[in-house]
Design a protein around this motif. Sequence first.
Motif, PDB file in Angstrom:
ATOM      1  N   MET A 233      58.130  40.119  34.941  1.00 50.69           N
ATOM      2  CA  MET A 233      59.690  40.264  34.583  1.00 50.69           C
ATOM      3  C   MET A 233      60.567  39.682  35.989  1.00 50.69           C
ATOM      4  SD  MET A 233      60.554  40.652  31.708  1.00 50.69           S
ATOM      5  CE  MET A 233      62.147  40.238  31.193  1.00 50.69           C
ATOM      6  N   ARG A 234      60.298  40.388  36.967  1.00 54.37           N
ATOM      7  CA  ARG A 234      60.844  39.514  38.016  1.00 54.37           C
ATOM      8  C   ARG A 234      60.803  38.290  38.431  1.00 54.37           C
ATOM      9  NH1 ARG A 234      58.847  39.633  43.064  1.00 54.37           N
ATOM     10  NH2 ARG A 234      57.162  41.066  42.130  1.00 54.37           N
ATOM     11  N   ARG A 235      59.366  37.969  37.941  1.00 57.43           N
ATOM     12  CA  ARG A 235      59.042  36.505  38.177  1.00 57.43           C
ATOM     13  C   ARG A 235      59.611  35.702  37.365  1.00 57.43           C
ATOM     14  NH1 ARG A 235      52.585  35.517  38.299  1.00 57.43           N
ATOM     15  NH2 ARG A 235      53.181  33.250  38.133  1.00 57.43           N
ATOM     16  N   ILE A 236      59.883  35.983  36.049  1.00 55.70           N
ATOM     17  CA  ILE A 236      60.478  35.343  34.992  1.00 55.70           C
ATOM     18  C   ILE A 236      61.955  35.027  35.527  1.00 55.70           C
ATOM     19  CG2 ILE A 236      61.390  35.152  32.784  1.00 55.70           C
ATOM     20  CD1 ILE A 236      58.702  36.391  31.994  1.00 55.70           C
ATOM     21  N   PHE A 237      62.779  36.112  36.100  1.00 59.00           N
ATOM     22  CA  PHE A 237      63.890  35.856  36.476  1.00 59.00           C
ATOM     23  C   PHE A 237      64.081  34.586  37.580  1.00 59.00           C
ATOM     24  CE2 PHE A 237      65.027  40.017  34.564  1.00 59.00           C
ATOM     25  CZ  PHE A 237      65.786  39.568  33.437  1.00 59.00           C
ATOM     26  N   ARG A 238      63.283  34.945  38.402  1.00 63.00           N
ATOM     27  CA  ARG A 238      63.142  33.911  39.476  1.00 63.00           C
ATOM     28  C   ARG A 238      62.834  32.474  39.035  1.00 63.00           C
ATOM     29  NH1 ARG A 238      59.889  30.790  42.458  1.00 63.00           N
ATOM     30  NH2 ARG A 238      60.552  30.471  44.525  1.00 63.00           N
ATOM     31  N   HIS A 239      61.939  32.230  38.004  1.00 62.98           N
ATOM     32  CA  HIS A 239      61.753  31.071  37.474  1.00 62.98           C
ATOM     33  C   HIS A 239      62.767  30.531  37.045  1.00 62.98           C
ATOM     34  CE1 HIS A 239      57.567  30.971  38.782  1.00 62.98           C
ATOM     35  NE2 HIS A 239      57.307  31.827  38.038  1.00 62.98           N
ATOM     36  N   ILE A 240      63.344  31.319  36.266  1.00 61.11           N
ATOM     37  CA  ILE A 240      64.714  30.996  35.422  1.00 61.11           C
ATOM     38  C   ILE A 240      65.881  30.347  36.428  1.00 61.11           C
ATOM     39  CG2 ILE A 240      66.686  31.497  33.735  1.00 61.11           C
ATOM     40  CD1 ILE A 240      64.455  33.110  32.220  1.00 61.11           C
ATOM     41  N   LYS A 241      65.962  31.300  37.172  1.00 54.42           N
ATOM     42  CA  LYS A 241      67.003  31.006  38.621  1.00 54.42           C
ATOM     43  C   LYS A 241      66.784  29.600  39.171  1.00 54.42           C
ATOM     44  CE  LYS A 241      67.536  32.422  42.948  1.00 54.42           C
ATOM     45  NZ  LYS A 241      66.969  33.478  43.881  1.00 54.42           N
ATOM     46  N   GLU A 242      65.495  29.564  39.411  1.00 60.81           N
ATOM     47  CA  GLU A 242      65.239  28.245  39.972  1.00 60.81           C
ATOM     48  C   GLU A 242      65.319  27.134  39.010  1.00 60.81           C
ATOM     49  OE1 GLU A 242      64.192  27.700  43.240  1.00 60.81           O
ATOM     50  OE2 GLU A 242      64.559  29.881  43.689  1.00 60.81           O
TER      51      GLU A 242
ATOM     52  N   ALA B 256      58.073  32.520  51.550  1.00 59.45           N
ATOM     53  CA  ALA B 256      56.502  32.560  51.721  1.00 59.45           C
ATOM     54  C   ALA B 256      56.105  33.844  51.154  1.00 59.45           C
ATOM     55  CB  ALA B 256      56.267  32.502  53.164  1.00 59.45           C
ATOM     56  N   LEU B 257      56.734  34.804  50.954  1.00 58.56           N
ATOM     57  CA  LEU B 257      56.040  36.086  50.215  1.00 58.56           C
ATOM     58  C   LEU B 257      56.550  36.105  48.881  1.00 58.56           C
ATOM     59  CD1 LEU B 257      57.409  38.379  53.581  1.00 58.56           C
ATOM     60  CD2 LEU B 257      55.161  38.004  52.621  1.00 58.56           C
ATOM     61  N   GLU B 258      57.729  35.553  48.565  1.00 58.32           N
ATOM     62  CA  GLU B 258      57.997  35.311  47.106  1.00 58.32           C
ATOM     63  C   GLU B 258      57.105  34.701  46.410  1.00 58.32           C
ATOM     64  OE1 GLU B 258      62.842  35.564  46.861  1.00 58.32           O
ATOM     65  OE2 GLU B 258      61.931  33.782  47.057  1.00 58.32           O
ATOM     66  N   VAL B 259      56.784  33.514  46.991  1.00 57.71           N
ATOM     67  CA  VAL B 259      55.810  32.557  45.845  1.00 57.71           C
ATOM     68  C   VAL B 259      54.602  33.049  45.900  1.00 57.71           C
ATOM     69  CG1 VAL B 259      57.402  30.816  46.509  1.00 57.71           C
ATOM     70  CG2 VAL B 259      55.281  30.927  47.837  1.00 57.71           C
ATOM     71  N   VAL B 260      53.923  33.917  46.583  1.00 61.16           N
ATOM     72  CA  VAL B 260      52.794  34.541  46.375  1.00 61.16           C
ATOM     73  C   VAL B 260      52.928  35.812  45.589  1.00 61.16           C
ATOM     74  CG1 VAL B 260      51.674  33.311  48.308  1.00 61.16           C
ATOM     75  CG2 VAL B 260      52.441  35.669  48.711  1.00 61.16           C
ATOM     76  N   ASN B 261      54.078  36.268  44.993  1.00 63.27           N
ATOM     77  CA  ASN B 261      54.068  37.368  44.089  1.00 63.27           C
ATOM     78  C   ASN B 261      53.934  38.803  45.251  1.00 63.27           C
ATOM     79  OD1 ASN B 261      54.599  36.606  41.671  1.00 63.27           O
ATOM     80  ND2 ASN B 261      52.450  35.898  41.493  1.00 63.27           N
ATOM     81  N   ALA B 262      54.604  38.658  46.339  1.00 64.08           N
ATOM     82  CA  ALA B 262      54.836  39.926  46.837  1.00 64.08           C
ATOM     83  C   ALA B 262      55.826  40.853  46.250  1.00 64.08           C
ATOM     84  CB  ALA B 262      54.981  39.569  48.539  1.00 64.08           C
TER      85      ALA B 262
END
Lengths: 299, 227
Positions: free
Chosen positions: A1-10, B103-109
């Motif tokens: 979920m957090r990942r999806i928000f990041r992708h959308i933000k980017e 660098a940590l974000e993009v490897v999903n830490a």
Amino acid sequence: MRRIFRHIKEAFIGLLRHLAMTLSSISTITITLLFVGLFLLITFNIEQFTYAVEGSVNIHVKVDPSFEDDASVNSLGVKIRALNGVRAATFSSKDNELDAMIESFGENGSIFESYRGEDNPLRMAYLVEIVDGADIESVAVSIRELEGVEAVAYGGIRVVELLSLLENTRQFVYILVAGLGLIAVFLIANTIKLSIASRGLEISIMRTVGATNGFIRTPFLFEGLLIGLFGSILPIGLIAIGYIWMFDTMGGQFITPMFALVNPFPFIYYVSVAMLLIAMGVGLFGSGLSVGKHLRWKR
Amino acid sequence: MIILKQVFKTYKNGTNALNGISLTIEQGEFVYVIGPTGSGKSTIIRLINGEEVPTKGLVEVAGVNVGRLRHSKVPLYRRNLGVVFQDFKLLEQKTVFENVLFALEVVNAPTIEARKRARETCALVGLSDKLNSYPHQLSGGQQQRVAIARAIANQPKVLICDEPTGNLDPAKAKEIIDLLEKINRESNTTILMVTHAQGIVNSHRRRTIALSDGYLVSDLAAGGYKE
Ligand SMILES: Nc1ncnc2c1ncn2[C@@H]1O[C@H](COP(=O)(O)OP(=O)(O)OP(=O)(O)O)[C@@H](O)[C@H]1O
Ligand SMILES: [Mg+2]
């Protein structure tokens, strides 16, 4: 979920960075989608009209008085049914014809009652239903050439013309949609390409620190989706409001009562969802093309 | 552990960048790679981080045969490495803290750990008071510290540095080497550092591998280097 928000933000950041390009992609989607909406409206209404026309367009065939014996009448029926484009042919006796005539005159019809019996001046007839309203003229000509036919008449020619005009419009819009769709895909692909290019350093750092290719690609795919999404808002609104307005002002019918317009509810919801999906599909496809080309698996 | 066995690298245009290099680097070693321009130093680094594949021979890092790695496996493998470049490669629109966090974000830490780790790493490189500065507000030496923090944020086993002091004056360069030695000492990180700076190689003596025209011409555990 957090990942999806990041992708959308980017994805948003990417879109804002190339605002001019983004806006032109969005407006192409908007225009394309307007026509997609129009196409859907026409298609589903034509479907309904055709249905109505099929039930109402038929040919009235008068039997020549010198061929009124049972054998001739039956053989005429067989010949008519054997013609291409004929769905059914129903025999109508003189009495039956008289009933129809009386009915068609409404209140004053009863004055024709005196015709009933031996002296009925009307002709025996066949009522011919045809498969495709567009063929009505050619079928009528073929019937007239049969032996034992005195005359043929058909109503609804204007209706058929109207229908074929609509069908032509539909095909024209279809071609327009295909062309505009291509332009939209191209513009989106280009927008995403710029976005990828402007993030070259970011992408190379991501590769260096071990981000997966999927992770690197996703924001760009979201960019395409968002372009589709934003591009669909205006046309969906216009098509929905426009159709409801048209339905109301035309009293739910198109020119003739025979053409009942499809009721806007829930029809317009389906059309809106279809438009949204098409827009996002086009966005995803455009960005997918670009991502596939510029962010290929590499070491 | 890094193992190169009879490694040859010929680029597509026909350049022979490496000609039969063999060497072994143990976990926790600090090694300089020196040599004139075009001698193949960067090529070794690109083979180790999986960007290039050897034309012949074996490149093995932490038990992984890097040359044979499938494309889809390269990202996970890279998480074992940190890389520092001469030109820092910082993101100008992000702060110091955000650059390291990136660098940590993009490897999903996980977010909370990542932020904690980014802060710790900035402290380790001595930038606790610059967390919210942007790269253009920093000196070259400070920028390179950010790049080092970013490279070690993910706690890699190996840190490779391609001329990390190339853009710095000798005093700043010395500070960077001191920092790298500290990282090497405190976390047992293997450090492979490509450099042109004779002064450093001679003042901070470490095992030194010298290349020339793609050949390994000397490998001195005692270190030191003269023209
Ligand atoms: N991608 C490439 N394609 C073709 N040839 C290359 C490529 N990269 C490097 N080379 C060549 O390979 C040789 C070794 O290059 P490399 O970059 O490893 O040298 P280097 O020792 O790092 O030099 P420098 O000190 O200038 O950075 C050189 O002759 C160079 O021109
Ligand atoms: Mg180099």
